[in-house]
Motif scaffolding. Structure first.
Motif, mmCIF file in Angstrom:
data_model
loop_
_atom_site.group_PDB
_atom_site.id
_atom_site.type_symbol
_atom_site.label_atom_id
_atom_site.label_comp_id
_atom_site.label_asym_id
_atom_site.label_seq_id
_atom_site.Cartn_x
_atom_site.Cartn_y
_atom_site.Cartn_z
ATOM 1 N N GLU A 127 -48.027 -68.864 77.735
ATOM 2 C CA GLU A 127 -47.307 -69.153 76.503
ATOM 3 C C GLU A 127 -47.593 -70.592 76.110
ATOM 4 N N ILE A 128 -47.955 -70.789 74.830
ATOM 5 C CA ILE A 128 -48.384 -72.112 74.380
ATOM 6 C C ILE A 128 -48.014 -72.302 72.908
ATOM 7 N N ASP A 129 -47.776 -73.550 72.521
ATOM 8 C CA ASP A 129 -47.550 -73.876 71.111
ATOM 9 C C ASP A 129 -48.781 -73.511 70.287
ATOM 10 N N CYS A 130 -48.547 -73.007 69.076
ATOM 11 C CA CYS A 130 -49.660 -72.716 68.189
ATOM 12 C C CYS A 130 -49.218 -72.979 66.749
ATOM 13 N N GLY A 131 -50.099 -72.727 65.818
ATOM 14 C CA GLY A 131 -49.751 -72.900 64.419
ATOM 15 C C GLY A 131 -50.829 -72.347 63.517
ATOM 16 N N CYS A 132 -50.519 -72.315 62.233
ATOM 17 C CA CYS A 132 -51.471 -71.852 61.222
ATOM 18 C C CYS A 132 -51.231 -72.698 59.973
ATOM 19 N N THR A 133 -52.291 -73.247 59.426
ATOM 20 C CA THR A 133 -52.169 -74.170 58.302
ATOM 21 C C THR A 133 -52.549 -73.493 56.994
ATOM 22 N N ASN A 134 -51.641 -73.570 56.036
ATOM 23 C CA ASN A 134 -51.913 -73.122 54.680
ATOM 24 C C ASN A 134 -52.229 -74.366 53.853
ATOM 25 N N PRO A 135 -53.377 -74.405 53.174
ATOM 26 C CA PRO A 135 -53.764 -75.612 52.432
ATOM 27 C C PRO A 135 -52.725 -76.048 51.405
ATOM 28 N N SER A 191 -48.285 -59.720 65.819
ATOM 29 C CA SER A 191 -49.707 -59.896 66.097
ATOM 30 C C SER A 191 -50.194 -61.193 65.456
ATOM 31 N N PRO A 192 -51.324 -61.733 65.941
ATOM 32 C CA PRO A 192 -51.859 -62.952 65.313
ATOM 33 C C PRO A 192 -52.240 -62.734 63.848
ATOM 34 N N ILE A 193 -52.661 -61.522 63.507
ATOM 35 C CA ILE A 193 -52.986 -61.232 62.104
ATOM 36 C C ILE A 193 -51.737 -61.333 61.240
ATOM 37 N N GLU A 194 -50.631 -60.738 61.717
ATOM 38 C CA GLU A 194 -49.380 -60.784 60.964
ATOM 39 C C GLU A 194 -48.866 -62.219 60.861
ATOM 40 N N PHE A 195 -49.050 -63.003 61.909
ATOM 41 C CA PHE A 195 -48.610 -64.403 61.884
ATOM 42 C C PHE A 195 -49.388 -65.192 60.830
ATOM 43 N N ALA A 196 -50.709 -65.004 60.786
ATOM 44 C CA ALA A 196 -51.527 -65.714 59.807
ATOM 45 C C ALA A 196 -51.146 -65.298 58.385
ATOM 46 N N ARG A 197 -50.857 -64.020 58.197
ATOM 47 C CA ARG A 197 -50.420 -63.562 56.875
ATOM 48 C C ARG A 197 -49.061 -64.150 56.515
ATOM 49 N N HIS A 198 -48.174 -64.232 57.506
ATOM 50 C CA HIS A 198 -46.851 -64.827 57.279
ATOM 51 C C HIS A 198 -46.984 -66.288 56.849
ATOM 52 N N ALA A 199 -48.019 -66.955 57.368
ATOM 53 C CA ALA A 199 -48.266 -68.354 57.011
ATOM 54 C C ALA A 199 -48.933 -68.488 55.645
ATOM 55 N N GLY A 200 -49.235 -67.346 55.012
ATOM 56 C CA GLY A 200 -49.804 -67.386 53.672
ATOM 57 C C GLY A 200 -51.314 -67.403 53.624
ATOM 58 N N ALA A 239 -56.719 -62.575 56.744
ATOM 59 C CA ALA A 239 -56.347 -62.848 58.134
ATOM 60 C C ALA A 239 -56.939 -61.823 59.089
ATOM 61 N N HIS A 240 -57.158 -60.589 58.605
ATOM 62 C CA HIS A 240 -57.685 -59.537 59.478
ATOM 63 C C HIS A 240 -59.013 -59.953 60.111
ATOM 64 N N ASN A 241 -59.820 -60.677 59.339
ATOM 65 C CA ASN A 241 -61.135 -61.083 59.839
ATOM 66 C C ASN A 241 -61.174 -62.515 60.359
ATOM 67 N N ASN A 242 -60.258 -63.358 59.875
ATOM 68 C CA ASN A 242 -60.394 -64.799 60.142
ATOM 69 C C ASN A 242 -59.282 -65.413 60.979
ATOM 70 N N TRP A 243 -58.378 -64.599 61.575
ATOM 71 C CA TRP A 243 -57.235 -65.180 62.285
ATOM 72 C C TRP A 243 -57.654 -66.085 63.441
ATOM 73 N N LYS A 244 -58.793 -65.814 64.068
ATOM 74 C CA LYS A 244 -59.219 -66.631 65.209
ATOM 75 C C LYS A 244 -59.557 -68.064 64.792
ATOM 76 N N SER A 245 -59.967 -68.227 63.556
ATOM 77 C CA SER A 245 -60.253 -69.580 63.059
ATOM 78 C C SER A 245 -59.068 -70.167 62.300
ATOM 79 N N GLN A 246 -58.146 -69.308 61.846
ATOM 80 C CA GLN A 246 -56.986 -69.783 61.081
ATOM 81 C C GLN A 246 -55.846 -70.251 61.982
ATOM 82 N N ILE A 247 -55.720 -69.662 63.161
ATOM 83 C CA ILE A 247 -54.653 -70.034 64.108
ATOM 84 C C ILE A 247 -55.204 -71.069 65.087
ATOM 85 N N TRP A 248 -54.412 -72.085 65.359
ATOM 86 C CA TRP A 248 -54.857 -73.172 66.214
ATOM 87 C C TRP A 248 -53.830 -73.506 67.292
ATOM 88 N N VAL A 249 -54.287 -74.226 68.301
ATOM 89 C CA VAL A 249 -53.423 -74.810 69.339
ATOM 90 C C VAL A 249 -53.734 -76.298 69.403
#
Length: 218
Positions: free
Chosen positions: A22-30, A63-72, A76-86
């Motif tokens: 378990e680790i802190d993470c985030g997703c940035t919306n421009p 899911s990470p896809i749903e998290f990235a979508r929640h972040a706006g 996200a289906h294709n790009n969540w690995k680059s959109q979510i960061w630690v």
């Protein structure tokens, strides 16, 4: 799951067990900025995230896809690995795909047939009277909850690694409604998430009646 050499490059690691990290993470919306969360990587390949954009955010065990979508984020289906960061050890943001955290993840992960799912459970602290969530995704977590349930004087400070105190805020009701059911995030209890006894949540070294009867009848 991960070695000390692998984890030394990260900041914000909460737990590193044999079953999950378990680790802190985030997703940035421009446009709207950062959406923070807590990411869990399981050894069988699954990834779950609890959104912490608000302390009562209902997006739990998503899911990470749903998290990235929640972040706006879009696509996200294709790009969540680059959109979510630690966070790196020096506080910089690193995209998931650049880390070792995805080494257990597979696109084809399916929960093994007949594997029992345990929904999250809550227990009230005997000192502050706040309800605390127990995430039961492996045998170790089930045993921690089982022992806490048997302790009438259980306190927040009894949580392993002292990761919780009575000063921490209690989850809001809207967030508590999400308990990790694979069928419905706000399920009140069904055959997919309620377990009446299995080798994950019953223990041969426990003398309680529930465990003893289960072991005898195996």
């Amino acid at each position: 799951m991960f070695t000390e050499e692998e984890l030394i490059q990260f900041h914000g690691v909460f737990q590193n067990t044999q079953e999950f990290l378990e680790i802190d993470c985030g997703c940035t919306n421009p446009r709207y900025g950062d959406t923070p969360g807590k990411l869990r990587v399981y050894i069988e390949g699954k990834i779950e995230i609890d959104c912490t954009c608000m302390h009562d955010c209902p997006k739990v065990n998503i899911s990470p896809i749903e998290f990235a979508r929640h972040a706006g984020r879009t696509n996200a289906h294709n790009n969540w690995k680059s959109q979510i960061w630690v966070f790196s050890h020096d506080g910089h943001k690193i995209a998931l795909w650049r880390t070792c955290l995805l080494k257990y993840h597979t696109h084809t992960f399916q929960r093994p047939l007949r594997q029992v799912v345990h929904r999250d459970e809550f227990l009230r602290c005997s000192q502050c009277n706040k309800e605390r969530r127990f995430i039961l995704r492996n045998k170790e977590a089930c045993k921690i909850y089982h022992q806490a349930l048997a302790n009438n004087n259980w306190r927040c400070s009894d949580v392993p690694n002292h990761s919780l105190t009575c000063d921490d805020a209690e989850e809001r009701g809207s967030r508590k409604a999400c308990r990790g059911c694979p069928r419905d995030s706000k399920c009140g209890g069904c055959e997919k998430c309620v377990c009446f006894g299995c080798d994950w949540c019953r223990f041969d070294d426990c003398n309680c009646q529930t465990c003893v009867e289960f072991i005898i009848n195996m």
